[in-house]
Enzyme design. Sequence first.
Site, PDB file in Angstrom:
ATOM      1  N   GLU A 191       0.829  -1.209   0.000  1.00 16.72           N
ATOM      2  CA  GLU A 191       0.000   0.000   0.000  1.00 16.72           C
ATOM      3  C   GLU A 191       0.867   1.265   0.000  1.00 16.72           C
ATOM      4  O   GLU A 191       0.793   2.106   0.894  1.00 16.72           O
ATOM      5  CB  GLU A 191      -0.959  -0.006   1.194  1.00 16.72           C
ATOM      6  CG  GLU A 191      -1.930  -1.169   1.158  1.00 16.72           C
ATOM      7  CD  GLU A 191      -2.907  -1.191   2.319  1.00 16.72           C
ATOM      8  OE1 GLU A 191      -4.017  -1.751   2.146  1.00 16.72           O
ATOM      9  OE2 GLU A 191      -2.585  -0.650   3.393  1.00 16.72           O
ATOM     10  N   GLU A 228      -5.369  -8.317  -0.700  1.00 17.89           N
ATOM     11  CA  GLU A 228      -6.052  -8.224   0.590  1.00 17.89           C
ATOM     12  C   GLU A 228      -7.533  -7.983   0.366  1.00 17.89           C
ATOM     13  O   GLU A 228      -7.914  -7.152  -0.464  1.00 17.89           O
ATOM     14  CB  GLU A 228      -5.503  -7.073   1.449  1.00 17.89           C
ATOM     15  CG  GLU A 228      -4.107  -7.267   1.970  1.00 17.89           C
ATOM     16  CD  GLU A 228      -3.672  -6.141   2.891  1.00 17.89           C
ATOM     17  OE1 GLU A 228      -4.552  -5.503   3.525  1.00 17.89           O
ATOM     18  OE2 GLU A 228      -2.455  -5.891   2.973  1.00 17.89           O
TER      19      GLU A 228
END
Length: 492
Positions: free
Chosen positions: A191, A386
């Site tokens: 991220e 995810e």
Amino acid sequence: MVQANGFPEGFLWGGATAANQIEGACQVEGKGMSVADVQRLKPEVNVEDYKRNNTVTRADIEEALKAEEETLYAKRRGIDFYHHYKEDIALFAEMGFKVYRMSIAWSRIFPNGDEETPNEAGLKFYDQVFAQLKRYGIEPLVTMSHYEQPLNLTLKYGGWGNRQLIKLFTRFVEAICIRYNHVKYWITFNEIDSLFRHPFSSGGILEDEYQPERLKKELYQAMHNQFVASAAATEICRRLIPGAKVGCMLTKLTFYPFTCKPEDVLKYYLDNRKNFSFADVQVFGEYPEFMKIQMEKEGITLQKGPEDDKIMRENPVDFVAFSYYQSSCSAANPTELEKTAGNTHRGIKNPYLPKTAWGWQIDPTGLRISLIELYDRYGLPLFVAENGLGAEDVLGPDGKIHDEYRINYLREHIKAMHQAISEDGVDLMGYTSWGCIDLVSASTNQMSKRYGYIYVDADDYGHGSLKRYRKDSFYWYQKVIRTNGASALEEE
């Protein structure tokens, strides 16, 4: 080849974790302290207040380093995967995992981050983990940096705003690529866009030590340094491991216009564009024009090395991985609109969507939209790295955990993925649902926010036997993998 009643042949089903949230064994066998090890459980803070849960000051670090026990520092103990990895990987294999997304703790290999040579005991631990995965035929997908950089890089260098971290990070990458040259799939930074939302976890930067304008410049510089480090890591990985595939990873913040007012629609486009920009740099090898304009308007001048642009341009990624949990809305004037929590950010609440106890809105259709958006933009294979539901699971007296709510969540998201593949032509490599075994929450440092198919007997304060229990979702996902997704598609 897409199957009408299942996923493409070779689809990579599995689960995902991060070293700092599961391993424990803080400072065992030479491991150094990481930024995660000084983040404290804050039971007095609203669980939907991500910012207050994750802000760390120098005073917080000093307090953490003086702490004589780890009750409030849950990431120091995790779920003790360090001593339970054989048992846990055997459970993953029982479910039928094809892939396991994991990370390597930088501070276990280079305890302070700036040593000349790696810690052999740390390298040996991951030798054992990879050997266990190989025993069961599980392919590792390894994240190089997942919110667990050595704390010393903050205390001594000030974090990723310092260009020296590029060299230190690539030294770490070279060490793990030489040692683990059998690993085919890699992600550089988890991220990477999250740097602006939580500077300490993602970049080792202490916000309270900067005035607002200086902090902004520091964050932009840290962003650039991570982009260069990511491209350099991609080059190292491909050079040392022929056939390796290296991906970037984005927090997919999917937005909808709050209304059809042109101003809201424009804000939606601008929000989406900003989110995409972090993957744009890693896919296309250069900053998009609007980012250059934005930096110029804000008075940002990046400190660049002579080879930075060349390194970024010549080392684009092979695939785009992303996390997806929920969507939110965009509005030109959000002042009076209700907000809700999400994965590292707060957004405008969508009145058409339900939400979890932590304020995350549930939107399977948003996953399909995300896949279409990303594939149409980049034309590269995608990976859902995810996705999952955090909930308070209850261990019954019979040792069972009935988590139908999690099954429902996952089923609908899997259906959305299949639609994106079969109807929209998206090239999707695999799916690793988040927290395949219960772990310490990144956002709140809680154990009670559970994601896993496997229940771990531990509470927020470290009490419990650490015994592992299979939840109902364990057997459900086992069947999903065995049927290559068909069983989930057949359910109503």
